[in-house]
Design a protein around this motif. Structure first.
Motif, PDB file in Angstrom:
ATOM      1  N   SER A  44       0.831  -1.192   0.000  1.00 45.14           N
ATOM      2  CA  SER A  44       0.000   0.000   0.000  1.00 45.14           C
ATOM      3  C   SER A  44       0.870   1.248   0.000  1.00 45.14           C
ATOM      4  O   SER A  44       2.055   1.201   0.325  1.00 45.14           O
ATOM      5  CB  SER A  44      -0.944   0.003   1.206  1.00 45.14           C
ATOM      6  N   TYR A  45       0.260   2.359  -0.337  1.00 41.14           N
ATOM      7  CA  TYR A  45       1.003   3.618  -0.431  1.00 41.14           C
ATOM      8  C   TYR A  45       1.453   4.114   0.941  1.00 41.14           C
ATOM      9  O   TYR A  45       2.539   4.664   1.093  1.00 41.14           O
ATOM     10  CB  TYR A  45       0.123   4.662  -1.118  1.00 41.14           C
ATOM     11  N   PHE A  46       0.632   3.925   1.955  1.00 44.75           N
ATOM     12  CA  PHE A  46       0.881   4.543   3.259  1.00 44.75           C
ATOM     13  C   PHE A  46       1.974   3.811   4.042  1.00 44.75           C
ATOM     14  O   PHE A  46       2.092   2.584   3.979  1.00 44.75           O
ATOM     15  CB  PHE A  46      -0.410   4.607   4.065  1.00 44.75           C
ATOM     16  N   THR A  47       2.775   4.590   4.783  1.00 43.46           N
ATOM     17  CA  THR A  47       3.853   4.058   5.627  1.00 43.46           C
ATOM     18  C   THR A  47       3.780   4.734   6.990  1.00 43.46           C
ATOM     19  O   THR A  47       3.172   5.797   7.129  1.00 43.46           O
ATOM     20  CB  THR A  47       5.233   4.348   5.004  1.00 43.46           C
ATOM     21  N   PRO A  48       4.395   4.156   8.022  1.00 44.29           N
ATOM     22  CA  PRO A  48       4.428   4.836   9.332  1.00 44.29           C
ATOM     23  C   PRO A  48       5.169   6.168   9.239  1.00 44.29           C
ATOM     24  O   PRO A  48       6.095   6.337   8.443  1.00 44.29           O
ATOM     25  CB  PRO A  48       5.204   3.848  10.215  1.00 44.29           C
ATOM     26  N   ARG A  49       4.747   7.110  10.036  1.00 39.46           N
ATOM     27  CA  ARG A  49       5.451   8.387  10.118  1.00 39.46           C
ATOM     28  C   ARG A  49       6.801   8.195  10.798  1.00 39.46           C
ATOM     29  O   ARG A  49       7.086   7.140  11.374  1.00 39.46           O
ATOM     30  CB  ARG A  49       4.603   9.400  10.898  1.00 39.46           C
ATOM     31  N   ARG A  50       7.642   9.219  10.748  1.00 38.94           N
ATOM     32  CA  ARG A  50       8.970   9.143  11.348  1.00 38.94           C
ATOM     33  C   ARG A  50       8.887   8.749  12.825  1.00 38.94           C
ATOM     34  O   ARG A  50       8.149   9.351  13.598  1.00 38.94           O
ATOM     35  CB  ARG A  50       9.680  10.487  11.223  1.00 38.94           C
ATOM     36  N   GLY A  51       9.606   7.699  13.198  1.00 33.82           N
ATOM     37  CA  GLY A  51       9.594   7.211  14.567  1.00 33.82           C
ATOM     38  C   GLY A  51       8.449   6.269  14.877  1.00 33.82           C
ATOM     39  O   GLY A  51       8.434   5.639  15.937  1.00 33.82           O
ATOM     40  N   GLY A  52       7.489   6.152  13.971  1.00 37.09           N
ATOM     41  CA  GLY A  52       6.378   5.228  14.163  1.00 37.09           C
ATOM     42  C   GLY A  52       6.787   3.812  13.808  1.00 37.09           C
ATOM     43  O   GLY A  52       7.653   3.587  12.953  1.00 37.09           O
ATOM     44  N   ALA A  53       6.178   2.834  14.456  1.00 34.04           N
ATOM     45  CA  ALA A  53       6.547   1.439  14.236  1.00 34.04           C
ATOM     46  C   ALA A  53       5.300   0.578  14.096  1.00 34.04           C
ATOM     47  O   ALA A  53       4.204   0.953  14.535  1.00 34.04           O
ATOM     48  CB  ALA A  53       7.414   0.925  15.379  1.00 34.04           C
ATOM     49  N   LEU A  54       5.484  -0.556  13.465  1.00 30.67           N
ATOM     50  CA  LEU A  54       4.390  -1.488  13.238  1.00 30.67           C
ATOM     51  C   LEU A  54       4.905  -2.906  13.449  1.00 30.67           C
ATOM     52  O   LEU A  54       5.855  -3.338  12.791  1.00 30.67           O
ATOM     53  CB  LEU A  54       3.858  -1.341  11.800  1.00 30.67           C
ATOM     54  N   PHE A  55       4.295  -3.634  14.389  1.00 27.05           N
ATOM     55  CA  PHE A  55       4.577  -5.061  14.549  1.00 27.05           C
ATOM     56  C   PHE A  55       3.477  -5.828  13.836  1.00 27.05           C
ATOM     57  O   PHE A  55       2.288  -5.547  14.014  1.00 27.05           O
ATOM     58  CB  PHE A  55       4.606  -5.454  16.028  1.00 27.05           C
ATOM     59  N   HIS A  56       3.857  -6.785  13.015  1.00 29.08           N
ATOM     60  CA  HIS A  56       2.865  -7.550  12.273  1.00 29.08           C
ATOM     61  C   HIS A  56       3.209  -9.032  12.297  1.00 29.08           C
ATOM     62  O   HIS A  56       4.386  -9.422  12.233  1.00 29.08           O
ATOM     63  CB  HIS A  56       2.748  -7.044  10.828  1.00 29.08           C
ATOM     64  N   VAL A  57       2.183  -9.855  12.395  1.00 28.10           N
ATOM     65  CA  VAL A  57       2.377 -11.308  12.394  1.00 28.10           C
ATOM     66  C   VAL A  57       1.296 -11.921  11.507  1.00 28.10           C
ATOM     67  O   VAL A  57       0.122 -11.542  11.580  1.00 28.10           O
ATOM     68  CB  VAL A  57       2.335 -11.879  13.828  1.00 28.10           C
ATOM     69  N   HIS A  58       1.706 -12.848  10.637  1.00 30.87           N
ATOM     70  CA  HIS A  58       0.819 -13.418   9.631  1.00 30.87           C
ATOM     71  C   HIS A  58       0.859 -14.943   9.692  1.00 30.87           C
ATOM     72  O   HIS A  58       1.909 -15.540   9.983  1.00 30.87           O
ATOM     73  CB  HIS A  58       1.248 -13.013   8.210  1.00 30.87           C
ATOM     74  N   TYR A  59      -0.274 -15.562   9.377  1.00 30.49           N
ATOM     75  CA  TYR A  59      -0.324 -17.004   9.164  1.00 30.49           C
ATOM     76  C   TYR A  59      -1.021 -17.255   7.838  1.00 30.49           C
ATOM     77  O   TYR A  59      -2.122 -16.751   7.589  1.00 30.49           O
ATOM     78  CB  TYR A  59      -1.075 -17.732  10.277  1.00 30.49           C
ATOM     79  N   ASP A  60      -0.353 -18.033   6.962  1.00 25.53           N
ATOM     80  CA  ASP A  60      -0.908 -18.368   5.657  1.00 25.53           C
ATOM     81  C   ASP A  60      -0.830 -19.869   5.440  1.00 25.53           C
ATOM     82  O   ASP A  60       0.222 -20.492   5.686  1.00 25.53           O
ATOM     83  CB  ASP A  60      -0.126 -17.674   4.537  1.00 25.53           C
TER      84      ASP A  60
END
Length: 259
Positions: free
Chosen positions: A31-47
């Motif tokens: 996607s186009y959007f990303t976290p702002r400066r200093g922002g973080a994202l933890f993600h976990v996926h099951y496929d």
């Protein structure tokens, strides 16, 4: 679309614009959007992947934890790893009999790194570019024949509509050991209720430019609390294998927490 036109388009955007598996707005697509400066994202996926509906030995699943970080307001770094279980059909023929019908136990397959840069939101169509590198671990090299690093990139074009709705196009390039692959994906997402920040739905359609595969992935994105989103979807498709078309399926669930 002619491949040479795509090369020119990517080349024109490279000087202006640079994500991988975190799929902030969609399930599979960038996607186009990303976290702002200093922002973080933890993600976990099951496929869970069914790569041939008539051959259960080709099934496999992946558990993918990852972390994304905003280096600037427009530049994001992502790292994730794949913990996976493969059916015997994926194992190189020389090692296949060692593991019987069930195949090898789950193992860490690879680690992947990516950078995504998005152009400032100043035009009707938003644009970004992502580059990725995936490095296989030793067990994947020995059992799956994954000897080469995989690198590639994605051109991202996005157009917003209504309240938190979007249409997004991905053009993907991948190179593994000199073998090149071009693919595309087109997605749309929109809120499913009157609350623009509530439950949302989307559809992602993808394929390759050689006409050897296609897939449709409807998904639902459910906010659990502020900054936490649960996603799930079921992908149906077909791919050409040795001049025959086989059915494919994929079940996806993921949890994303931004902070």
């Amino acid at each position: 679309m002619n491949r040479h036109i795509l090369v020119v388009a990517v080349g024109l955007l490279l000087p202006l614009a640079l994500r991988a598996h975190h799929a902030l707005e969609y399930i599979e697509m960038e996607s186009y959007f990303t976290p702002r400066r200093g922002g973080a994202l933890f993600h976990v996926h099951y496929d869970y992947y069914v790569e041939d509906a008539d051959n259960p030995d080709a099934d496999h699943w992946e558990f993918t934890p990852g972390f994304s970080y905003g280096l600037t307001d427009c530049l994001m770094f992502d790292v994730h790893t794949h913990f996976a279980k493969f059916g015997r059909e994926h194992v190189v023929e020389a090692r296949r009999e060692e593991y019987g019908e069930s195949g090898p136990s789950p193992f860490l397959e690879a680690v992947a790194f990516s950078l995504q840069y998005r152009l400032p939101d100043q035009w009707p169509i938003q644009a970004g570019l992502a580059g990725k590198l995936e490095v296989p671990f030793r067990r994947a090299r020995r059992l799956l024949g994954s000897e080469d690093h995989v690198f590639g990139g994605t051109l991202i074009l996005n157009r917003e509509f209504g309240s938190h709705g979007a249409v997004t196009l991905n053009v993907n390039y991948e190179n593994e050991g000199g073998e090149e692959d071009w693919s595309w994906a087109l997605g749309v997402r929109s809120p499913l209720s009157m609350d623009p920040h509530g439950i949302a739905g989307g559809v992602e359609i993808s394929g390759d430019f050689e006409g050897n595969s296609w897939a449709v992935l409807p998904g639902v994105y459910l906010p659990i609390r502020e900054g936490t989103v649960f996603k799930t979807g079921l992908q149906l498709g077909r791919q050409r294998a040795e001049e025959e078309w086989v059915g494919t399926l994929r079940l996806h669930t993921s949890l994303m927490y931004s902070f």
